[in-house]
Design an enzyme around this catalytic site. Structure first.
Site, PDB file in Angstrom:
ATOM      1  N   GLU A  82       0.815  -1.212   0.000  1.00  0.00           N
ATOM      2  CA  GLU A  82       0.000   0.000   0.000  1.00  0.00           C
ATOM      3  C   GLU A  82       0.851   1.266   0.000  1.00  0.00           C
ATOM      4  O   GLU A  82       0.556   2.223  -0.726  1.00  0.00           O
ATOM      5  CB  GLU A  82      -0.906  -0.005   1.239  1.00  0.00           C
ATOM      6  CG  GLU A  82      -1.782   1.228   1.357  1.00  0.00           C
ATOM      7  CD  GLU A  82      -2.462   1.314   2.711  1.00  0.00           C
ATOM      8  OE1 GLU A  82      -3.063   2.356   2.971  1.00  0.00           O
ATOM      9  OE2 GLU A  82      -2.357   0.353   3.496  1.00  0.00           O
ATOM     10  N   ASP A  83       1.912   1.280   0.811  1.00  0.00           N
ATOM     11  CA  ASP A  83       2.630   2.538   1.071  1.00  0.00           C
ATOM     12  C   ASP A  83       4.027   2.630   0.456  1.00  0.00           C
ATOM     13  O   ASP A  83       4.697   3.657   0.599  1.00  0.00           O
ATOM     14  CB  ASP A  83       2.750   2.764   2.585  1.00  0.00           C
ATOM     15  CG  ASP A  83       1.394   2.981   3.241  1.00  0.00           C
ATOM     16  OD1 ASP A  83       0.474   3.425   2.536  1.00  0.00           O
ATOM     17  OD2 ASP A  83       1.254   2.688   4.441  1.00  0.00           O
TER      18      ASP A  83
END
Length: 702
Positions: A82-83
């Site tokens: 996600e990051d």
């Protein structure tokens, strides 16, 4: 103490893992940490500390539950997809497909546009449940992730703290409860309580400490007495532990039961762990002989486990010094399940016998696949599933003796859908304990329910107000949608054409390219699909008009003409029973199409306040159509009065559709009659006829 002083290091995690995990797996976990630290390099949390300390803390929460290598590794990498620039394929290459699958399941949806934060959250929630249906470790990691976020919430702004805490209280804590993750659930509940009600938390915590400090010797004495008495009766291999209730649980009890702090009886709880189920009941008899039990305070979760697999005997006793104590008695196997819940599947020492009682949690998660397929939007799925997250259970039986477990306040209709979707869809009537009962009857534990079906029977829109479980509601909606497709398409086409006429737009002037662009923008496969979405209020008519006219024009449709209702998906609200002659407005709903209300109806006003799509209606009904309306008749309690009223109504060619009698006192009664009339003039004629009867004291339309 600052957050930095409390942070967990990778050495702390490895130290815990060394106590139960093989050395080669611990080394592999350390490699996952190196990958996470490299990927998150340069990223920081709101508190100012390096981001990598967050996944370490999440992994530590799971390590304290003694979860396996795959869970711990996935926890360390759970935010990487996600990051960071790290991909699922790269994780799979180094740590295998199983770890990569779990990490991908935890990752939020990215790169998509959402209508609102609510929609985004609902989409993420839906994705989590879909991933859970194949691997529940996704949610276990997500709950640990949320727990650490709650622990470090003080670095956020107050408004963000409140939003996250309320979301956690609504969704994450109930899921932890449903999955039996007791330690995570208790801490989440208390952290949410502290953020949402800081003053109440502070006062309650002070009062609990004060009371426990004053009675510490008494509590120790009670624990010793229970232990000695069990030992005297031959139960030597027993573990006893005492604890005080948490501020959040005490606050909930005070709120639900309207109690003062001094009125909360069972402030202290003792846990008695024995070898097997038979010893549970033996120990129960012994403690009941030691201290008097309070009537009505005994619960047997051994014979009837909770939906998350929890088993225990609960009893409240009147102890010495006027202290009320709760005692929970369970076997070692039950204690294992109560501590680890669904995570027992991946506990380092788990085996099939240890997790045999977790079928309830597995069945609930499996049924979510059906629910999400039948839910129109992610927000709808989120709202429906919330109902099942607060399952104060009732236990009822099929005629064959099988136990069906349902949430508190479930109805006969919910039972039918719990047995099988087809049984619910074709249900016509039911028997409760061999006595005919309405499908709206609330269920009570111990009842036996029999469902009578008919192949020609179909769900009705009113069933959506009867069923409370997610499975029942989603199944009813799916069936209604498929059954009423043609009517909804007709309604949507009728509403759009009416709006175009109202705006003086000639459909001949709308080019094919404009139609195609409109359908593409609104994600519709065809004009029929567009009409369907208009009828279901999934697309606003004003939005369609703007697309057809061009973005430079803005149309607000608030008025339509309806000349007939038969063959269209139009219904009449039973809260106000509109009839021709009334000033009316319509609310477009996702299940019933257009629902007409009287203009002064409270539910219509509420719908407007919620910004639902509504329209003023110029209603020109056909003369041969019949509409239901509700009247109330105040009468003297005389023999034959009901027959007289029925005869007066029948003389005018009007049917009584429903009758309800309110007992007011010995001399007076109120009759609520639903009758079928063509218009306002016919209603006035009926009211005049009834009022002329000598025993009638008043009659009015409700």
């Amino acid at each position: 103490m600052s957050l930095f002083e409390k942070r967990t290091l990778i050495s702390d995690l490895c130290e815990v893992l060394d106590t139960y995990m093989p050395k080669e797996q611990v080394e592999k976990v350390y490699q996952a940490y190196i990958m996470a630290a490299t990927a998150h390099d340069g990223q920081y949390r709101h508190s100012g500390e390096a981001y990598v300390f967050h996944p370490i803390s999440v992994a530590m929460i799971l390590a304290e539950l003694k979860l396996d290598y795959y869970c711990i590794t996935a926890a360390l990498l759970h935010d990487c997809i996600e990051d960071t620039l790290l991909t699922q394929e790269e994780i799979a290459l180094d740590f295998g497909d199983e770890v990569a699958h779990i990490v991908e399941g935890v990752s939020k949806l990215t790169g998509l546009e959402f209508h609102s934060n609510v929609d985004k959250q609902a989409q993420n929630f839906r994705k989590l449940f879909l991933a859970m249906s194949t691997d529940m470790r996704v949610m276990v990691i997500k709950l640990a992730d949320r727990l650490h976020n709650m622990r470090t919430l003080k670095s956020m702004r107050r408004d963000k703290q409140l939003r996250i805490a309320k979301e956690t209280a609504d969704i994450h804590a109930p899921i932890a409860r449903r999955l039996g993750l007791n330690s995570i659930r208790v801490e989440l509940d208390n952290l949410c309580f502290e953020v949402i009600h800081p003053y109440r938390y502070k006062v309650l915590t002070h009062q609990i400490k004060k009371q426990c400090g004053n009675r510490k010797k008494v509590i120790n004495h009670i624990q010793d007495e229970i232990h000695n008495r069990l030992k005297q009766e031959g139960l030597t291999e027993v573990e006893i532990s005492g604890r005080r209730k948490q501020p959040c649980s005490i606050y909930k009890k005070m709120k639900v039961k309207h109690l003062k702090f001094s009125q909360v009886l069972d402030m202290y709880a003792f846990r008695v762990v024995v070898n097997d189920a038979s010893q549970c009941y033996q120990a129960l008899g012994i403690v009941h002989n030691l201290y008097k039990p309070l009537p009505g305070k005994f619960k047997d979760y051994v014979a009837l486990p909770k939906s998350n697999g929890y088993q225990s005997l609960h009893t409240v006793l009147f102890g010495p010094n006027k202290i009320f104590i709760e005692v929970q008695i369970r076997s070692e196997e039950m204690h294992f399940i109560s501590e680890y819940g669904i995570a027992a599947h991946w506990h380092y020492k788990s085996d099939t016998s240890k997790v045999s009682n977790l079928a309830g949690a597995n069945n609930w998660l499996g049924s979510l696949l059906d629910i999400q397929q039948n839910s129109g939007t992610s927000i709808e799925f989120l709202e429906e599933t919330k109902t099942d997250l607060f399952p104060s259970e009732v236990f009822v039986f099929t005629p064959q003796g099988d136990i069906i477990q349902l949430p508190y306040k479930s109805t006969v209709l919910d039972f039918a859908y719990a047995v099988h979707t087809n049984i619910g869809n074709h249900m016509v009537r039911a028997k409760v304990d061999q006595i005919a009962a309405p499908i709206s009857s609330e269920l009570k534990s111990g009842q036996t329910i029999e469902i009578i079906t008919n192949k020609k029977a179909k769900p009705k829109p009113s069933w959506l107000q009867i069923g409370i479980t997610a499975k029942a509601k989603s199944s009813i909606k799916l069936q209604l949608k498929s059954e009423s497709t043609s009517e909804l398409i007709q309604l949507g086409e009728y509403l759009l054409n009416n709006a175009l006429d109202y705006q003086n737009i000639d459909t001949k002037n709308i080019t094919e390219q404009t139609w195609e662009a409109c359908l593409k923008d609104l994600k519709c496969d065809s004009t029929s699909d567009l009409y369907m979405k208009i009828g279901l209020s999934e697309v606003l008519i004003s939005v369609v008009l703007n697309k057809l006219q061009g973005e430079n024009k803005n149309s607000l449709v608030k008025n339509i003409i309806i000349k007939g209702t038969q063959g269209k998906s139009i219904s009449f609200a039973h809260c106000c029973y509109p009839i021709p002659g009334d000033k009316v407005a319509g609310v477009l709903t996702s299940t019933k199409g257009l629902v007409m209300h009287r203009i002064e109806c409270g539910n219509l006003i509420h719908a407007k306040q919620k910004n639902e799509q509504w329209l003023d209606i110029d209603w020109q009904a056909d003369e041969n159509e019949i509409f239901e309306t509700l009247i109330k008749v105040q009468v003297e309690n005389r023999r034959g009065m009901l027959a007289s009223i029925a005869n007066s109504i029948a003389k005018l060619g009007v049917n009584i559709e429903h009758l309800d009698i309110e007992e007011q006192d010995h001399s007076m009664k109120a009759l609520n009659l639903v009758i079928g009339v063509q218009n306002f003039e016919k209603l006035d004629e009926i009211l005049y006829e009834i009022k002329s009867l000598e025993f009638v004291r008043g009659v009015e339309r409700v």
